[in-house]
Design a protein around this motif. Sequence first.
Motif, PDB file in Angstrom:
ATOM      1  N   ASP A  95       0.801  -1.132  -0.080  1.00  0.00           N
ATOM      2  CA  ASP A  95      -0.003   0.155  -0.035  1.00  0.00           C
ATOM      3  C   ASP A  95       0.740   1.165   0.077  1.00  0.00           C
ATOM      4  O   ASP A  95       2.097   1.159   0.415  1.00  0.00           O
ATOM      5  N   MET A 133       0.861   5.881   0.376  1.00  0.00           N
ATOM      6  CA  MET A 133       0.015   7.064   0.310  1.00  0.00           C
ATOM      7  C   MET A 133       0.746   8.186   0.143  1.00  0.00           C
ATOM      8  O   MET A 133       1.970   8.236   0.422  1.00  0.00           O
ATOM      9  N   GLU A 149      -1.690  12.269   2.450  1.00  0.00           N
ATOM     10  CA  GLU A 149      -2.289  11.866   3.846  1.00  0.00           C
ATOM     11  C   GLU A 149      -1.490  11.922   4.984  1.00  0.00           C
ATOM     12  O   GLU A 149      -1.903  12.102   6.279  1.00  0.00           O
ATOM     13  N   HIS A 160     -10.198   7.561  -2.509  1.00  0.00           N
ATOM     14  CA  HIS A 160      -9.619   6.284  -1.809  1.00  0.00           C
ATOM     15  C   HIS A 160      -9.265   6.599  -0.542  1.00  0.00           C
ATOM     16  O   HIS A 160      -8.328   7.311   0.199  1.00  0.00           O
ATOM     17  N   SER A 161      -9.959   6.104   0.419  1.00  0.00           N
ATOM     18  CA  SER A 161     -10.156   6.376   1.857  1.00  0.00           C
ATOM     19  C   SER A 161      -8.787   5.542   2.616  1.00  0.00           C
ATOM     20  O   SER A 161      -8.410   4.699   2.131  1.00  0.00           O
ATOM     21  N   LYS A 162      -8.239   6.218   3.563  1.00  0.00           N
ATOM     22  CA  LYS A 162      -7.313   5.628   4.268  1.00  0.00           C
ATOM     23  C   LYS A 162      -7.475   5.165   5.668  1.00  0.00           C
ATOM     24  O   LYS A 162      -8.090   6.138   6.478  1.00  0.00           O
ATOM     25  N   TRP A 163      -7.208   4.118   6.314  1.00  0.00           N
ATOM     26  CA  TRP A 163      -7.336   3.801   7.802  1.00  0.00           C
ATOM     27  C   TRP A 163      -6.042   3.529   8.080  1.00  0.00           C
ATOM     28  O   TRP A 163      -5.237   2.744   7.519  1.00  0.00           O
ATOM     29  N   VAL A 164      -5.395   4.169   9.018  1.00  0.00           N
ATOM     30  CA  VAL A 164      -4.097   4.187   9.741  1.00  0.00           C
ATOM     31  C   VAL A 164      -4.168   3.613  11.159  1.00  0.00           C
ATOM     32  O   VAL A 164      -5.029   4.149  11.888  1.00  0.00           O
ATOM     33  N   PHE A 193      -1.447   0.286   7.431  1.00  0.00           N
ATOM     34  CA  PHE A 193      -2.605   1.249   6.950  1.00  0.00           C
ATOM     35  C   PHE A 193      -2.993   0.460   5.760  1.00  0.00           C
ATOM     36  O   PHE A 193      -2.330  -0.494   5.137  1.00  0.00           O
ATOM     37  N   THR A 221      -5.789   1.067   1.945  1.00  0.00           N
ATOM     38  CA  THR A 221      -6.408   1.959   1.243  1.00  0.00           C
ATOM     39  C   THR A 221      -7.968   1.299   0.857  1.00  0.00           C
ATOM     40  O   THR A 221      -7.897  -0.024   0.796  1.00  0.00           O
TER      41      THR A 221
END
Length: 307
Positions: free
Chosen positions: A120, A122, A125, A149-153, A163, A165
């Motif tokens: 992944d 980024m 962000e 494109h949402s990010k979760w970290v 993280f 996407t």
Amino acid sequence: MTRPAYAAVDWGTSSFRLWLMDSQKQVLDERRSGEGMTTAAKAGFSTILSSHLDALAAPADLPVIVCGMAGARQGWIEAGYVDVPASLPAVLEGAVPVPGESRDIRILPGLAQRAADRPDVMRGEETQLLGALDPRAVGQQVVCMPGTHSKWVHLSGETVTSFATYMTGELFDVISKHSVLAHSLNGAEGFDGDNPVFGEAVRAAFRFPQQATNFLFTVRSGMLLHGLSPTDAAARLSGTLIGTEIAGGLTALATIPAIRLVASGRLRGLYEGAFRALSLAHETIDADEAVRRGLAAAAQKLLLAQR
């Protein structure tokens, strides 16, 4: 007007945002346009940046700190990636100066996760993260940054440990325009995070994410069999995609800490509504404010400390 100390730029794929900042991290003026990386690659990054700085009568020697797609391989100057796990303040050390310019311009790097089973990346962000986190925080943190494109970290203190996407925004656009569901959404009006159909879809997808593609088809069958309105059809589609995303973003967590939501505009309302529907504790940080804070931290370390 107070003399600016630096210019902060967030340069996306399709958008350009510039803020003139003083030494106290206050915004003096700003410019926004649709001249993102795609446009700048043709017109020239230096040309576009100079035109906006000139429009604000910025001093000729004003330094500039940049995050986002200007540092991509197809951008102005490739700024590369810093591998996770990575301390966010340490990411600033990977900033790349732009050669051949009369002013000091630095472009921040992105983050890369090189695990073979979960590669992944980024870009941009990481600067929002730097501005959104409390530097005094300890322990595990989870940050959600919605978007195309949402990010979760996942973080431990200020260190990004992993993280992911999620193509939620892009999938909504493609499905709503180019799939069999497009007919069901024809004539849909706006809806918010308090729409009950949206909330129901979020809860169902969060509980049974493996059923997501079946839930998506009920957008069409619900219209045919139960008279689901175009607006509620759109709400069900959105809720299904967002609920599935949240389930993925919280995977493998033994306990779920309060989620730090970095968002603004309509997405902020939808994700806050989704978290309420799932009874998930959260704190919202405005996305524009977060990126400005992150750029300010970078400018303080890379530009102002040397003057």
